[in-house]
Design a protein around this motif. Structure first.
Motif, PDB file in Angstrom:
ATOM      1  N   PHE A 114       0.842  -1.189   0.000  1.00 38.73           N
ATOM      2  CA  PHE A 114       0.000   0.000   0.000  1.00 38.73           C
ATOM      3  C   PHE A 114       0.880   1.243   0.000  1.00 38.73           C
ATOM      4  CE2 PHE A 114      -2.771   3.003   2.543  1.00 38.73           C
ATOM      5  CZ  PHE A 114      -3.533   3.376   1.440  1.00 38.73           C
ATOM      6  N   LYS A 115       0.573   2.230  -0.862  1.00 41.87           N
ATOM      7  CA  LYS A 115       1.414   3.409  -1.028  1.00 41.87           C
ATOM      8  C   LYS A 115       0.946   4.601  -0.198  1.00 41.87           C
ATOM      9  CE  LYS A 115       3.217   4.188  -5.029  1.00 41.87           C
ATOM     10  NZ  LYS A 115       3.453   4.487  -6.455  1.00 41.87           N
ATOM     11  N   GLY A 116      -0.091   4.434   0.629  1.00 37.55           N
ATOM     12  CA  GLY A 116      -0.471   5.488   1.549  1.00 37.55           C
ATOM     13  C   GLY A 116      -1.466   6.477   1.009  1.00 37.55           C
ATOM     14  N   TYR A 117      -2.042   6.265  -0.157  1.00 32.92           N
ATOM     15  CA  TYR A 117      -3.059   7.171  -0.664  1.00 32.92           C
ATOM     16  C   TYR A 117      -4.071   6.401  -1.502  1.00 32.92           C
ATOM     17  CZ  TYR A 117      -0.147   7.199  -4.905  1.00 32.92           C
ATOM     18  OH  TYR A 117       0.581   6.843  -5.994  1.00 32.92           O
ATOM     19  N   CYS A 118      -5.229   6.997  -1.701  1.00 33.71           N
ATOM     20  CA  CYS A 118      -6.284   6.329  -2.451  1.00 33.71           C
ATOM     21  C   CYS A 118      -7.287   7.369  -2.943  1.00 33.71           C
ATOM     22  CB  CYS A 118      -6.973   5.273  -1.588  1.00 33.71           C
ATOM     23  SG  CYS A 118      -7.961   5.979  -0.267  1.00 33.71           S
ATOM     24  N   TYR A 119      -8.243   6.900  -3.765  1.00 37.98           N
ATOM     25  CA  TYR A 119      -9.312   7.733  -4.290  1.00 37.98           C
ATOM     26  C   TYR A 119     -10.647   7.169  -3.823  1.00 37.98           C
ATOM     27  CZ  TYR A 119      -5.746   9.499  -7.492  1.00 37.98           C
ATOM     28  OH  TYR A 119      -4.625  10.053  -8.010  1.00 37.98           O
ATOM     29  N   ILE A 120     -11.545   8.074  -3.461  1.00 38.19           N
ATOM     30  CA  ILE A 120     -12.891   7.668  -3.070  1.00 38.19           C
ATOM     31  C   ILE A 120     -13.875   8.414  -3.958  1.00 38.19           C
ATOM     32  CG2 ILE A 120     -14.615   7.652  -1.240  1.00 38.19           C
ATOM     33  CD1 ILE A 120     -12.420   7.421   0.789  1.00 38.19           C
ATOM     34  N   GLN A 121     -14.744   7.649  -4.632  1.00 38.33           N
ATOM     35  CA  GLN A 121     -15.753   8.247  -5.505  1.00 38.33           C
ATOM     36  C   GLN A 121     -17.125   7.994  -4.900  1.00 38.33           C
ATOM     37  OE1 GLN A 121     -15.540   7.018  -9.570  1.00 38.33           O
ATOM     38  NE2 GLN A 121     -17.410   8.055 -10.163  1.00 38.33           N
ATOM     39  N   PHE A 122     -17.873   9.076  -4.639  1.00 34.71           N
ATOM     40  CA  PHE A 122     -19.214   8.980  -4.104  1.00 34.71           C
ATOM     41  C   PHE A 122     -20.223   8.895  -5.265  1.00 34.71           C
ATOM     42  CE2 PHE A 122     -18.320   9.685   0.321  1.00 34.71           C
ATOM     43  CZ  PHE A 122     -17.116  10.381   0.308  1.00 34.71           C
ATOM     44  N   GLU A 123     -21.392   8.516  -4.913  1.00 37.25           N
ATOM     45  CA  GLU A 123     -22.448   8.452  -5.926  1.00 37.25           C
ATOM     46  C   GLU A 123     -22.974   9.833  -6.283  1.00 37.25           C
ATOM     47  OE1 GLU A 123     -24.152   3.982  -4.862  1.00 37.25           O
ATOM     48  OE2 GLU A 123     -25.465   5.730  -4.728  1.00 37.25           O
ATOM     49  N   SER A 124     -22.785  10.793  -5.377  1.00 35.33           N
ATOM     50  CA  SER A 124     -23.264  12.143  -5.626  1.00 35.33           C
ATOM     51  C   SER A 124     -22.221  13.143  -5.154  1.00 35.33           C
ATOM     52  CB  SER A 124     -24.595  12.387  -4.901  1.00 35.33           C
ATOM     53  OG  SER A 124     -24.992  13.748  -5.031  1.00 35.33           O
TER      54      SER A 124
END
Length: 947
Positions: free
Chosen positions: A725-735
């Motif tokens: 794991f590189k310590g960052y990520c993306y979160i996409q919401f439905e709205s």
């Protein structure tokens, strides 16, 4: 004697009448001149003067109003005095000077102007005592020869009154005692004294031709002896231009200069020569001449003459009256060496008047008053003045309270069970605690006494002198509730107090509490408890102590192990990041080699095809291989060129590292294409960073955390090639409605590490997007603070700064891990408040740390070096221009870098080592423009083969 006294009085009256006649004639001539000038003045001049008077009056009223608001404005006092003197308002001028002298010591110039004006105002008054009182006040501020000379000359005007001559002599004696040792100005006082005595001598001498009586002769001899004595005293003092005084004495004395006087004169002349260099350096130096005076003082301290040391200190203080260190050195010398009450106390009083903001001077003053037996009311008054002096640090108030409490404690007779002094001491202790809590904390935002030294001293006094352990325990309980329970030394102080004046029960209780609360040195506290039980406790007490200490130490060891593991993880993560960066750099370098090799191979194949076509056109011989109908002409390229038809082909397979790099690049591209989300919607997404590399199952943990913001469509953590794991990520919401709520979770801790939440923005489409949200230019309404203790919180800093203005924002600067850097920005309502905060706070101590404060002027962030930034062309280095084929292999320099250094021009070596010849050739290979020319391979070979 009576006859001679009458003659003397008659002569003095004649001198006064003659002086009065001269003054009347001068006044008449002045009046005539004024009448003549008044006749010539025009009406226009009168109008201009009336306008100036109105403007001056308005300015005077403005200054008076300003002083009514702030009476300690020194410059305002000076301006008001100048205007009143210019307008001739002597009565108002007297009041203005009086007010200023009550608050500040006055300079020599201000005093002389005041004294001359007062002399004119009191000319018609029958008594001269008011002027005498004013002269006495003037001589106490600073030691000034000119003021003493004016004082003596003014007293001569009143010598006709009863006892007037004795008063003049008394003032002259005080003057030569005070300033007679002044190397440059003392001589004028001595000469004025002798002139006065010579004037008296002329009154007692009989007229020519008359034989004096026995009484007149005795009076004459006494006066002559006075003048002889003055000459002898003056010649024994080292003064500038003392040779002229010696010549005058030789001429005046009928019997010549006595041998003893000549010996003293030579000795004084030698002393003057020793100090002449110091006087000359003072004469040429620019004010305030602090270094020159300090060197002069050090010399006099080595010589050891108390009178000369005192006059040198006084001269230095007259020009450096606002230097607390100079006053401190002077008062310490007087306290330890001279110990003369009037001199010591007056010097301490002048020191605190000149530098009232310096706590050390007030503390020394209180000790000096006690040392010289001053009454209790005087000491109390000085202490109250010290509290109102306006110290610049909270700790100063703690020290001044300690000085007063020590003084009060020494007044108490503890052999009595109760006394007025003991009650006063307890009341002072109680008042000091209230003062620290209310006044000091409100002003500085800190108590100034974090270790509760005052309460500790009070508890010891109650235990030792008053035998009141109950009060002592109450005080120690209060000390522990003020944040000191975590320190082992505080508990051990409490234990020692109980051990000395209490009982074993309370000793055990204190140690048990110490074991539970101490966090800095728990092992030491546990050891003290076990030692105590070995000496005093029963088996049951021992078992309880062992159980408590083991439990506490196990918990401490677990905490330390977790902290060590956390630090190790952070170190390992840092090593992995370094290794990853190194590997990425190596991969990029290998890819560049592969690409370069491919381009070179394509170029070489194209050249070979061209050559074959030319050969076929020329009907060159052919070599058959395989089937006769398939002829393939092969010409091999070697390191030396093209060979003939019988040469064997040279086959060079690609290096294994190139093959691995190619495979790794292909696999990485494939993985990235697989991990890439099908759809990307930045408006509904956020970017999460600064997460721990060791975070297990980041997707599930982040889902729990962000589900409160809204329905989540996708969470995509980013992993390395090895699956870490590189310590960052993306979160996409439905709205997109969920994004603002997610941004509010910024800086929330996830497993002890602050999480960064920022908008998801495609920087390729938005190149102007800037993550850094703070200004990088000068902000005059904001201050920058450095050197803060790491334990300082935002609330504590706000308490410190709020006394200087309205605070809009306080921001502590931290590392990515959330640990403080000791830096902060504080934003005020306007620039004036920020400037005041810089002046008052710079150099302040906060929890033992000396902080630095300045107007905020952050450096520019180096955004231009980042990928995708638009660096100005003027800042870029020009790229090297090569030919159409680029830089070939044969253009590489084979000269080692360590031998490519330039040597000094002209160092030509005929016979020497290879290194020396290389340096000589490098020095010769310089172009006309002064730029070094690189050595070619042929130059390098010629140098090596040259024997």
């Amino acid at each position: 004697m009576a006859a001679s006294s009458n003659a003397e009085q008659t002569q003095l009256q004649d001198m006064e009448e003659e002086d009065a006649g001269i003054e009347e004639r001068e006044m008449e001539s002045d009046e005539e001149e004024e009448v003549g000038m008044g006749a010539e003045n025009s009406d226009d001049d009168e109008d201009d003067s009336s306008e100036d008077e109105k403007e001056n009056e308005a300015e005077i009223q403005r200054l008076e109003e300003q002083l009514s608001i702030n009476a300690f404005d020194y410059n305002c006092h000076v301006d008001l005095i100048k205007l009143l003197k210019q307008e001739g308002e002597l009565i108002r001028l007297r009041k203005a000077r009086q007010k200023m002298s009550e608050l500040f010591p006055l300079t020599e110039e201000i005093w002389l102007d005041w004294l001359k004006d007062e002399i004119r105002l009191t000319e018609e008054e029958p008594n001269r005592e008011k002027v005498y009182e004013l002269f006495e006040r003037a001589t106490k501020d600073y030691i000034c020869p000119d003021i003493w000379l004016e004082y003596a000359q003014y007293s001569i005007g009143g010598m006709g009154s009863p006892g007037g001559i004795d008063k003049v002599r008394s003032i002259f004696e005080r003057a030569v005692t005070a300033v007679g040792l002044h190397m440059t100005k003392g001589q004028t006082v001595w000469e004025a004294y002798r002139e006065f005595e010579n004037a008296i001598l002329s009154t007692v001498q009989p007229p020519p031709g008359r034989i004096p009586s026995r009484e007149e002769q005795e009076l004459l001899n006494t006066q002559l002896e006075r003048i002889h004595t003055l000459f002898r005293r003056q010649l024994a003092v080292p003064l500038m231009d003392m040779e002229a005084t010696y010549a005058e004495y030789e001429e005046w004395s009928e019997q010549g200069v006595p041998e003893t006087v000549a010996h003293q004169y030579k000795k004084a002349l030698q002393e003057m020569e020793k100090r002449k260099s110091f006087e000359e350096s003072l004469f040429v130096a620019e004010p305030p001449k602090l270094a020159e005076y300090q060197a002069y003082i050090n010399f006099e301290l080595k010589e050891g003459d108390p009178a000369r040391i005192q006059i040198t200190f006084e001269r230095a203080l007259a020009e450096n009256c606002l230097v607390p260190d100079m006053w401190a050195k002077y008062t310490i010398y007087l306290d330890r060496q001279l110990k003369i009450k009037d001199l010591v106390l007056s010097s301490h009083e002048r020191a605190v008047r000149n530098c009232p903001w310096t706590m050390g001077l007030w503390k020394s003053y209180i000790l000096a008053l006690e040392r010289h037996g001053a009454d209790h009311q005087t000491v109390s008054d000085i202490f109250e003045k010290a509290l109102n002096a306006g110290f610049i640090q909270a700790t100063d108030y703690v020290e001044i309270w300690q000085a007063d409490l020590d003084y009060l404690r020494r007044r108490v007779d503890f052999s009595k069970e109760s006394s007025k002094e003991l009650e006063e001491l307890r009341a002072a202790f109680s008042r000091s605690l209230d003062y620290m809590k209310q006044d000091v904390e409100e002003r500085f935002g800190e108590s100034g006494d974090p270790s509760c030294i005052i309460m500790q001293i009070w508890a010891r006094i109650e235990a030792l002198h008053c035998k009141n352990m109950q009060k002592a325990r109450e005080l120690w309980d209060s000390i522990m509730t003020k944040g000191n329970a975590k320190y082992a030394n505080m508990w051990l102080e409490y234990y020692n107090l109980e051990r000395s004046y209490g009982d074993p029960v309370h000793c055990r209780k204190a140690l048990h509490r110490a074991v539970q609360c101490t966090s800095d040195y728990p092992e030491h506290v546990c050891e003290v408890l076990l030692t105590f039980e070995r000496v005093e406790g029963s088996l049951e007490d021992w078992d309880i102590a062992v159980q408590k200490t083991e439990t506490r130490l196990n918990r401490i060891n677990e905490q330390r192990a977790k902290a060590a593991e956390k630090e190790a993880n952070l170190a390992r993560q840092e090593e992995e990041r370094v290794e990853q960066r190194r590997k990425t750099k190596a991969d990029k370098k290998a890819q560049k080699k592969v690409q370069k090799g491919n381009r070179a191979g394509e170029k070489r194949k194209a050249d070979q095809d061209d050559y074959q076509n030319e050969w076929n056109e020329d009907s060159a011989p052919k070599r058959h291989r395989g089937n006769g109908d398939q002829n393939a002409e092969e010409y091999m390229e070697t390191e030396t060129g093209l060979l003939g038809r019988n040469a064997l082909p040279v086959f060079k397979p690609p290096p294994p590292e190139t093959k691995n790099v190619q495979q790794g690049a292909a696999a990485t591209a494939q993985r990235q294409s697989n991990d890439k989300p099908e759809l990307r919607n930045d408006d509904c997404s956020v970017f999460i960073s600064n997460l721990a590399y060791t975070l297990e199952e980041p997707e599930s943990k982040l889902r729990v955390l962000f589900e409160t913001c809204g329905p989540i469509k996708q969470i995509r953590p980013v992993f390395s090639n090895k699956g870490n794991f590189k310590g960052y990520c993306y979160i996409q919401f439905e709205s997109s409605v969920s994004v603002p709520g997610a941004l509010k979770l910024d800086r929330q801790e996830v497993e002890g590490r602050p999480m960064f939440v920022s908008p998801c923005v495609d920087k390729n489409k938005n190149p102007d997007f800037k993550v850094f949200k703070y200004n990088t230019s000068m902000e005059k309404h904001k201050i920058f603070i450095s050197g803060l203790p790491f334990s300082c919180t935002k609330e504590q800093l706000e308490e410190i700064c709020k006394s200087y203005g309205t605070i809009k924002e306080v921001r502590l600067v931290t590392y990515r891990s959330g640990k403080p850097k000791g830096l902060a920005y504080v934003e005020f309502a306007n620039e004036t408040q920020a400037s005041q905060a810089v002046l008052k706070m710079d150099g302040m101590e906060v929890e033992g740390n000396k902080i630095s404060v300045a107007i905020s002027n952050p450096p520019r962030r180096n955004m231009m070096d980042k990928p995708g930034s638009s660096r100005p062309m003027s800042d870029m280095m020009p790229r090297q221009v090569y030919g159409s084929r680029g830089r070939g292999r044969t253009q590489l320099s084979l000269l080692p870098r360590s031998l490519q250094r330039q040597s000094a021009p002209g160092n030509k070596v005929e016979n020497g080592t290879a290194n020396e010849r290389v340096q000589a050739m490098a020095s010769e290979s310089v172009s006309a423009a002064g730029e070094p020319k690189p050595l070619s391979n042929s130059d390098f070979a010629r140098m090596l083969l040259n024997k």
